[in-house]
Design a protein around this motif. Structure first.
Motif, mmCIF file in Angstrom:
data_model
loop_
_atom_site.group_PDB
_atom_site.id
_atom_site.type_symbol
_atom_site.label_atom_id
_atom_site.label_comp_id
_atom_site.label_asym_id
_atom_site.label_seq_id
_atom_site.Cartn_x
_atom_site.Cartn_y
_atom_site.Cartn_z
ATOM 1 N N SER A 4 0.851 -1.189 0.000
ATOM 2 C CA SER A 4 0.000 0.000 0.000
ATOM 3 C C SER A 4 0.886 1.237 0.000
ATOM 4 O O SER A 4 1.976 1.235 0.596
ATOM 5 C CB SER A 4 -0.914 0.015 1.235
ATOM 6 N N VAL A 6 0.854 5.195 1.081
ATOM 7 C CA VAL A 6 0.207 6.286 1.803
ATOM 8 C C VAL A 6 0.878 7.589 1.391
ATOM 9 O O VAL A 6 2.104 7.709 1.445
ATOM 10 C CB VAL A 6 0.312 6.082 3.329
ATOM 11 N N SER A 30 -3.511 -1.001 -2.487
ATOM 12 C CA SER A 30 -4.342 0.156 -2.144
ATOM 13 C C SER A 30 -3.484 1.413 -2.140
ATOM 14 O O SER A 30 -2.273 1.368 -1.916
ATOM 15 C CB SER A 30 -5.013 -0.030 -0.777
ATOM 16 N N HIS A 32 -3.545 5.649 -0.750
ATOM 17 C CA HIS A 32 -4.179 6.415 0.321
ATOM 18 C C HIS A 32 -3.717 7.871 0.309
ATOM 19 O O HIS A 32 -2.557 8.165 0.040
ATOM 20 C CB HIS A 32 -3.859 5.782 1.671
ATOM 21 N N GLU A 57 -8.165 6.054 -0.967
ATOM 22 C CA GLU A 57 -8.810 5.689 0.285
ATOM 23 C C GLU A 57 -8.268 6.513 1.444
ATOM 24 O O GLU A 57 -7.169 7.069 1.379
ATOM 25 C CB GLU A 57 -8.578 4.200 0.583
ATOM 26 N N ILE A 59 -6.765 6.785 5.314
ATOM 27 C CA ILE A 59 -5.661 6.025 5.908
ATOM 28 C C ILE A 59 -6.183 5.233 7.105
ATOM 29 O O ILE A 59 -6.420 5.783 8.179
ATOM 30 C CB ILE A 59 -4.525 6.979 6.324
ATOM 31 N N PRO A 61 -4.979 2.016 9.125
ATOM 32 C CA PRO A 61 -3.912 1.023 9.290
ATOM 33 C C PRO A 61 -4.407 -0.418 9.354
ATOM 34 O O PRO A 61 -3.788 -1.313 8.762
ATOM 35 C CB PRO A 61 -3.244 1.445 10.607
ATOM 36 N N LYS A 63 -7.052 -1.801 8.018
ATOM 37 C CA LYS A 63 -7.453 -2.259 6.681
ATOM 38 C C LYS A 63 -6.242 -2.467 5.785
ATOM 39 O O LYS A 63 -6.182 -3.435 5.010
ATOM 40 C CB LYS A 63 -8.416 -1.246 6.058
ATOM 41 N N ILE A 64 -5.273 -1.551 5.875
ATOM 42 C CA ILE A 64 -4.053 -1.684 5.073
ATOM 43 C C ILE A 64 -3.339 -2.986 5.421
ATOM 44 O O ILE A 64 -2.893 -3.729 4.534
ATOM 45 C CB ILE A 64 -3.124 -0.473 5.305
ATOM 46 N N THR A 67 -4.871 -6.099 3.853
ATOM 47 C CA THR A 67 -4.825 -6.272 2.402
ATOM 48 C C THR A 67 -3.416 -6.268 1.817
ATOM 49 O O THR A 67 -3.241 -6.645 0.655
ATOM 50 C CB THR A 67 -5.631 -5.160 1.710
ATOM 51 N N SER A 68 -2.406 -5.848 2.620
ATOM 52 C CA SER A 68 -1.057 -5.697 2.087
ATOM 53 C C SER A 68 -0.026 -6.420 2.947
ATOM 54 O O SER A 68 -0.301 -6.818 4.082
ATOM 55 C CB SER A 68 -0.687 -4.209 1.992
ATOM 56 N N VAL A 71 3.817 -1.424 3.843
ATOM 57 C CA VAL A 71 3.290 -0.099 3.551
ATOM 58 C C VAL A 71 4.445 0.860 3.274
ATOM 59 O O VAL A 71 5.473 0.838 3.960
ATOM 60 C CB VAL A 71 2.403 0.430 4.700
#
Length: 343
Positions: A4, A6, A30, A32, A57, A59, A61, A63-64, A67-68, A71
């Motif tokens: 992801s 950010v 994703s 962010h 999306e 931010i 953490p 959820k990130i 899915t990942s 980061v």
């Protein structure tokens, strides 16, 4: 591997996205943004229309991490130190592109960045991400170096490691393109201020100075300080750095070039120029390459080092991807083995 990003709408974030688009083993799961998450990425950056389908999306953490696998924080100094904490608490891999986790000595961050630092125990767990000289290549937490710091440290590493120069003679004159200032607006970066102009800024106070000295001391513990100046030049991207130092013993240009070639023979992104050749900005723009030219003046016993990098490439996103590759065990060139943009 899924990652992801950010801070994807900033210049470094967009560059991460550009490199990872070509990475054979990494998928961007994703993206962010704090300020732009109610818009689509192509609305904010029309050059990405039909190329990136991921939504912007907020931010989150938790959820990130669901899915990942890692980061990338392409957020400014002062922001990353807060955003990173939930990931670190969960033992989740982080590559941070800001200056928030680079300085290890107590009080240095407050002095040079003007705000309170991240917790010291967290900072100490970050590996400094100068890719060619990583100390802990398995670290889950990587503090990506600054652009000026990267160029300076790579310029001087062979000379310091081999004890070739007088430590009190180092002078750095570094010039950066305007993208190094990020997207934030200021009078200094207005077109009318920068076009056909050159400006020296942050004399003896640039925040990369302690980071540079910290790394140089690892190679030469007796070093106490360097003379370092930064200037803004009217180009979009790139760093043109000229370093000077007095040698302990005379050396020929041929021997000097051979010294650097030997040090970097296993470093795919360091290109040492032939004797009498010196790099220009355009030969590295849009890439992760660092090109270095060298000369020795027997009349002054001074060496001149000319180094160029793309401040958004090897100075930021490119090196972050190189560090991601090191962490994951991929070939360092994955996603980065592309031609510079020329002219």
């Amino acid at each position: 591997m899924k990652v992801s990003i950010v801070g994807v709408t900033g210049y470094s974030g967009l560059e991460l996205l550009r490199y990872l688009k070509q990475h054979p083993f990494v998928e961007v799961a994703s993206i962010h943004s704090h300020s732009m998450n109610k818009k689509s990425l192509e609305d904010v950056n029309p050059h990405l229309k039909q190329l990136v389908s991921l939504p912007l999306e907020t931010i989150n953490p938790e959820k990130i991490m669901e899915t990942s696998d890692l980061v990338l924080l392409a957020t400014p100094s002062g922001i990353s130190k807060e955003l990173a904490l939930p990931f670190i608490a969960a033992n989740f891999p982080v590559i941070d592109l800001s200056g928030d986790f680079r300085l290890k000595e107590v009080g240095e961050y407050e002095t040079w960045y003007g705000s309170s630092p991240a917790p010291l125990n967290v900072i100490q767990n970050f590996d400094y991400g100068l890719a060619e000289y990583r100390e802990n290549r398995q670290s889950k937490w990587i503090a990506n170096p600054g652009c000026y710091a990267t160029a300076t440290e790579l310029s001087l590493a062979p000379l310091l490691i081999d004890n070739k120069i007088d430590l009190d003679s180092i002078v750095i004159d570094a010039k950066s393109g305007i993208s190094g200032a990020g997207k934030g607006l200021s009078q200094m970066t207005h077109f009318s201020e920068t076009h056909d102009n050159m400006t020296l800024y942050k004399m003896n106070s640039h925040q990369h100075i302690p980071e540079i000295v910290q790394q140089l001391k690892k190679w030469a513990p007796e070093l106490s300080a360097i003379q370092f100046s930064t200037s803004l030049i009217p180009v979009t991207r790139g760093i043109f750095l000229t370093a000077y130092a007095k040698l302990k013993q005379p050396i020929s240009d041929e021997e000097l070039v051979q010294l650097y070639q030997a040090h970097f023979e296993k470093s795919p992104f360091i290109r040492i120029q032939e004797v009498g050749q010196y790099p220009v900005l355009k030969q590295v723009i849009g890439s992760n390459y660092c090109d270095i030219g060298l000369a020795y003046n027997p009349k002054t016993n001074m060496i001149t080092i000319v180094t160029v990098i793309d401040n958004l490439g090897k100075g930021a996103a490119g090196q972050a991807i190189q560090n991601l590759n090191i962490f994951a065990g991929f070939d360092e060139r994955c996603g980065l083995d592309q031609l510079p943009i020329y002219p």
